[in-house]
Design a protein around this motif. Sequence first.
Motif, PDB file in Angstrom:
ATOM      1  N   GLU A 273      50.803  43.323  44.487  1.00 61.76           N
ATOM      2  CA  GLU A 273      49.485  43.604  43.924  1.00 61.76           C
ATOM      3  C   GLU A 273      49.483  43.646  42.400  1.00 61.76           C
ATOM      4  OE1 GLU A 273      45.855  46.835  44.395  1.00 61.76           O
ATOM      5  OE2 GLU A 273      47.376  46.628  45.959  1.00 61.76           O
ATOM      6  N   GLU A 274      50.539  44.181  41.797  1.00 62.19           N
ATOM      7  CA  GLU A 274      50.584  44.259  40.335  1.00 62.19           C
ATOM      8  C   GLU A 274      50.458  42.869  39.712  1.00 62.19           C
ATOM      9  OE1 GLU A 274      53.697  45.569  36.763  1.00 62.19           O
ATOM     10  OE2 GLU A 274      54.149  46.055  38.860  1.00 62.19           O
ATOM     11  N   GLN A 275      51.202  41.894  40.275  1.00 58.79           N
ATOM     12  CA  GLN A 275      51.155  40.537  39.745  1.00 58.79           C
ATOM     13  C   GLN A 275      49.839  39.836  40.095  1.00 58.79           C
ATOM     14  OE1 GLN A 275      53.915  41.639  41.571  1.00 58.79           O
ATOM     15  NE2 GLN A 275      55.191  42.019  39.770  1.00 58.79           N
ATOM     16  N   TRP A 276      49.304  40.064  41.313  1.00 54.58           N
ATOM     17  CA  TRP A 276      48.029  39.439  41.693  1.00 54.58           C
ATOM     18  C   TRP A 276      46.892  39.964  40.821  1.00 54.58           C
ATOM     19  CZ3 TRP A 276      49.282  41.414  47.228  1.00 54.58           C
ATOM     20  CH2 TRP A 276      50.337  40.659  47.770  1.00 54.58           C
ATOM     21  N   GLU A 277      46.949  41.254  40.527  1.00 58.36           N
ATOM     22  CA  GLU A 277      45.918  41.860  39.681  1.00 58.36           C
ATOM     23  C   GLU A 277      45.904  41.208  38.302  1.00 58.36           C
ATOM     24  OE1 GLU A 277      42.818  44.057  39.121  1.00 58.36           O
ATOM     25  OE2 GLU A 277      44.043  45.003  40.690  1.00 58.36           O
ATOM     26  N   ARG A 278      47.099  41.017  37.749  1.00 60.93           N
ATOM     27  CA  ARG A 278      47.174  40.405  36.424  1.00 60.93           C
ATOM     28  C   ARG A 278      46.711  38.949  36.478  1.00 60.93           C
ATOM     29  NH1 ARG A 278      52.531  39.899  32.462  1.00 60.93           N
ATOM     30  NH2 ARG A 278      51.531  38.541  30.934  1.00 60.93           N
ATOM     31  N   PHE A 279      47.111  38.241  37.527  1.00 64.07           N
ATOM     32  CA  PHE A 279      46.709  36.842  37.687  1.00 64.07           C
ATOM     33  C   PHE A 279      45.182  36.728  37.749  1.00 64.07           C
ATOM     34  CE2 PHE A 279      45.699  33.033  40.079  1.00 64.07           C
ATOM     35  CZ  PHE A 279      46.604  32.094  39.615  1.00 64.07           C
ATOM     36  N   LEU A 280      44.553  37.582  38.548  1.00 66.32           N
ATOM     37  CA  LEU A 280      43.095  37.543  38.672  1.00 66.32           C
ATOM     38  C   LEU A 280      42.433  37.892  37.344  1.00 66.32           C
ATOM     39  CD1 LEU A 280      40.585  37.215  40.396  1.00 66.32           C
ATOM     40  CD2 LEU A 280      40.876  39.583  41.179  1.00 66.32           C
ATOM     41  N   ASP A 281      42.953  38.887  36.645  1.00 67.28           N
ATOM     42  CA  ASP A 281      42.409  39.230  35.325  1.00 67.28           C
ATOM     43  C   ASP A 281      42.490  38.041  34.373  1.00 67.28           C
ATOM     44  OD1 ASP A 281      41.842  41.787  36.151  1.00 67.28           O
ATOM     45  OD2 ASP A 281      43.615  42.703  35.239  1.00 67.28           O
ATOM     46  N   ASP A 282      43.618  37.322  34.429  1.00 71.35           N
ATOM     47  CA  ASP A 282      43.763  36.138  33.573  1.00 71.35           C
ATOM     48  C   ASP A 282      42.703  35.087  33.892  1.00 71.35           C
ATOM     49  OD1 ASP A 282      45.920  37.242  32.289  1.00 71.35           O
ATOM     50  OD2 ASP A 282      47.434  36.206  33.494  1.00 71.35           O
ATOM     51  N   MET A 283      42.448  34.881  35.169  1.00 69.25           N
ATOM     52  CA  MET A 283      41.455  33.886  35.574  1.00 69.25           C
ATOM     53  C   MET A 283      40.056  34.278  35.115  1.00 69.25           C
ATOM     54  SD  MET A 283      42.872  31.319  36.859  1.00 69.25           S
ATOM     55  CE  MET A 283      44.151  30.610  37.898  1.00 69.25           C
ATOM     56  N   VAL A 284      39.751  35.569  35.203  1.00 68.34           N
ATOM     57  CA  VAL A 284      38.445  36.044  34.734  1.00 68.34           C
ATOM     58  C   VAL A 284      38.336  35.888  33.217  1.00 68.34           C
ATOM     59  CG1 VAL A 284      36.964  38.089  34.504  1.00 68.34           C
ATOM     60  CG2 VAL A 284      38.159  37.649  36.667  1.00 68.34           C
ATOM     61  N   ASN A 285      39.415  36.212  32.501  1.00 65.63           N
ATOM     62  CA  ASN A 285      39.408  36.087  31.035  1.00 65.63           C
ATOM     63  C   ASN A 285      39.217  34.647  30.590  1.00 65.63           C
ATOM     64  OD1 ASN A 285      39.769  38.833  30.656  1.00 65.63           O
ATOM     65  ND2 ASN A 285      42.004  38.690  30.585  1.00 65.63           N
ATOM     66  N   ILE A 286      39.907  33.720  31.261  1.00 63.67           N
ATOM     67  CA  ILE A 286      39.734  32.297  30.917  1.00 63.67           C
ATOM     68  C   ILE A 286      38.287  31.880  31.148  1.00 63.67           C
ATOM     69  CG2 ILE A 286      40.416  29.930  31.465  1.00 63.67           C
ATOM     70  CD1 ILE A 286      43.097  31.017  32.397  1.00 63.67           C
ATOM     71  N   SER A 287      37.722  32.341  32.260  1.00 64.77           N
ATOM     72  CA  SER A 287      36.347  31.982  32.596  1.00 64.77           C
ATOM     73  C   SER A 287      35.364  32.490  31.552  1.00 64.77           C
ATOM     74  CB  SER A 287      35.977  32.567  33.969  1.00 64.77           C
ATOM     75  OG  SER A 287      36.814  32.050  34.979  1.00 64.77           O
ATOM     76  N   GLU A 288      35.637  33.662  30.992  1.00 71.63           N
ATOM     77  CA  GLU A 288      34.719  34.273  30.029  1.00 71.63           C
ATOM     78  C   GLU A 288      34.908  33.716  28.632  1.00 71.63           C
ATOM     79  OE1 GLU A 288      35.584  38.398  30.387  1.00 71.63           O
ATOM     80  OE2 GLU A 288      34.335  38.692  32.180  1.00 71.63           O
ATOM     81  N   GLU A 289      36.149  33.499  28.218  1.00 67.92           N
ATOM     82  CA  GLU A 289      36.420  33.139  26.826  1.00 67.92           C
ATOM     83  C   GLU A 289      36.480  31.636  26.600  1.00 67.92           C
ATOM     84  OE1 GLU A 289      39.910  35.171  25.519  1.00 67.92           O
ATOM     85  OE2 GLU A 289      39.213  37.134  26.238  1.00 67.92           O
ATOM     86  N   THR A 290      36.686  30.865  27.648  1.00 70.24           N
ATOM     87  CA  THR A 290      36.746  29.396  27.585  1.00 70.24           C
ATOM     88  C   THR A 290      37.561  28.905  26.388  1.00 70.24           C
ATOM     89  OG1 THR A 290      34.667  29.252  26.351  1.00 70.24           O
ATOM     90  CG2 THR A 290      34.537  29.119  28.784  1.00 70.24           C
ATOM     91  N   LYS A 291      38.784  29.418  26.276  1.00 70.35           N
ATOM     92  CA  LYS A 291      39.703  28.932  25.253  1.00 70.35           C
ATOM     93  C   LYS A 291      41.080  28.771  25.875  1.00 70.35           C
ATOM     94  CE  LYS A 291      40.807  33.523  23.396  1.00 70.35           C
ATOM     95  NZ  LYS A 291      40.780  34.379  22.189  1.00 70.35           N
TER      96      LYS A 291
END
Length: 565
Positions: A31-49
Amino acid sequence: MQANKSQISDIFNRDRLLEIPFFQRSYVWKEEQWERFLDDMVNISEETKPYFFGSLIFKQQETPTRGGVGDVRTVIDGQQRLTTLIIFYKVLSLKKGDHRMYQRFQLDESGVALSHSINDAKSFKKVTELDELANLANADFVDNIVNAYNFFNDRIDPDEINEDAIRQNAYFIVIDLSKDDDEQQIFDTLNSLGVRLTTAELLKNFLFRRDDMHLYETHWLSVFEKDSETKKYWDREIYAGRDWRAFIDLFFFAYLQVKVQNESRHIKQKDREEFQKLENLFSSYKKLMNDYGFNKESILQEIGDYANLFRSNFDTDAVNVGLENSPGMQRINTIIFGLDTTTLVPYILFVVANTKDNAQRKDLFRAIESFIMRRLTVRSNNRGYSQLFLGMISERILTSGDFYEFIKNRSSAASLMPDNKELKDGFNNSNLTNKAALGVLYFIESHGRNEKYSVNLMGMAKYSLEHLMPKNWEKNWDKLEDPQKADERRKKLLTLGNLAMITQRLNASIRDSAWAAKKDGGLVRYASGIDIHRDFINESEWDEGKIAARANELFKKARKIWPLK
């Protein structure tokens, strides 16, 4: 080797099959790694960089003739991220009802472009073949693959994920190895960065293919992975070759040395020298199998036989139980694992494989102990031990007489046996490391004990080392005005005559106390039952003369325990 900045569409292009080695360890992210992975995907989606997802290492393989695949690569590093990426996209595509975003991870409509290991293939197939979202918490098998799916199924909010932004801005660094590149060097680098990988894992995937299940189950699973206790034995780590190594790697190194030192194999001298490097272990096995024509099934059978022999003889826990008073494998194990002498392991494996007479083996073990412990006491360098003991395999040294003759006729410094004069000087003047000093005292103590002793001897690891005259003697002991005498005292208090093995460390406030206070403060209590202290621990005073007297008493015991021949 080539390194390129790659997007997801470069890695999964519907023409390339990525193969996780079939016998690789399981998917381990939680879960620790999945949580970080999902956060990364959300951040990419929001920041588009641009966002860097780390590195992947692939190795080129022969391209199969079957249709739908134009490129096959083995995943050397990146199993966790690639598996998670595909599970994430599978859930996302089902939540959005858009199968097209998942198609890039398929070779065709039926096959996913990542071929998984034996441990995860079933659950990975179940997840990637889902046609609709389902809760798999109560599936007939639940592992980390299924748990990852359930996590993303519960946690992904489709409105937070911009798939176009991810496709355009998520990057990996892909390192592509050619068929001739050495992946062991890559694995060693990963190990140095904290990724726990073993040479044995590389060997397993070199020796077995996806259609070798019977060979794998017969010659590997039943030997190295039969149950949790078996895995625990082989996975434990020890310090060997100036690094921490899995026990299973030490076995494969020892077996290789026994194999290549056999003159009948006609191993080239240059190759034999390369095979002696622990850091080249995987490459050595590949060369041995490819260049010297060994039959895979016969060598697997032999590996199994030697592994069982290894497990029945080598025990790192020997340092935690009381030492037997006569020569044997337990004393040898304590020398190897308690005194960091793992260079002995190949030779000892050779000995136990080739001696059936217990009396002969005990005599040889006594000779080995005498040699190692005498040299340890006089601080002889052990830098040449590897060549020395490999030479004993080559010359088939299997008796104590041959052992003594072998070291007598060698000219290297690593083969010199200290005589009694040198041994006496060692007890009086050597400044040993704490581990070495404790080992010398412990082995002497254990030899003279029997079942009649009221206090049982514990394992070597259970004892501490104490300076009878403390290093900080100036505060509470007699003053020495003469600087030369003070310097002589400082040297003397570091020698074996001034050292005691005790069951518990003294309190810091007692350690530097005067002799009488130190004895009453715990020294006598913690040293009770130890025979080598009995005649000295209750002395009314303690000084350089007492230290010398005790050193000489220890020497008298040692010269009998560790004979010259």
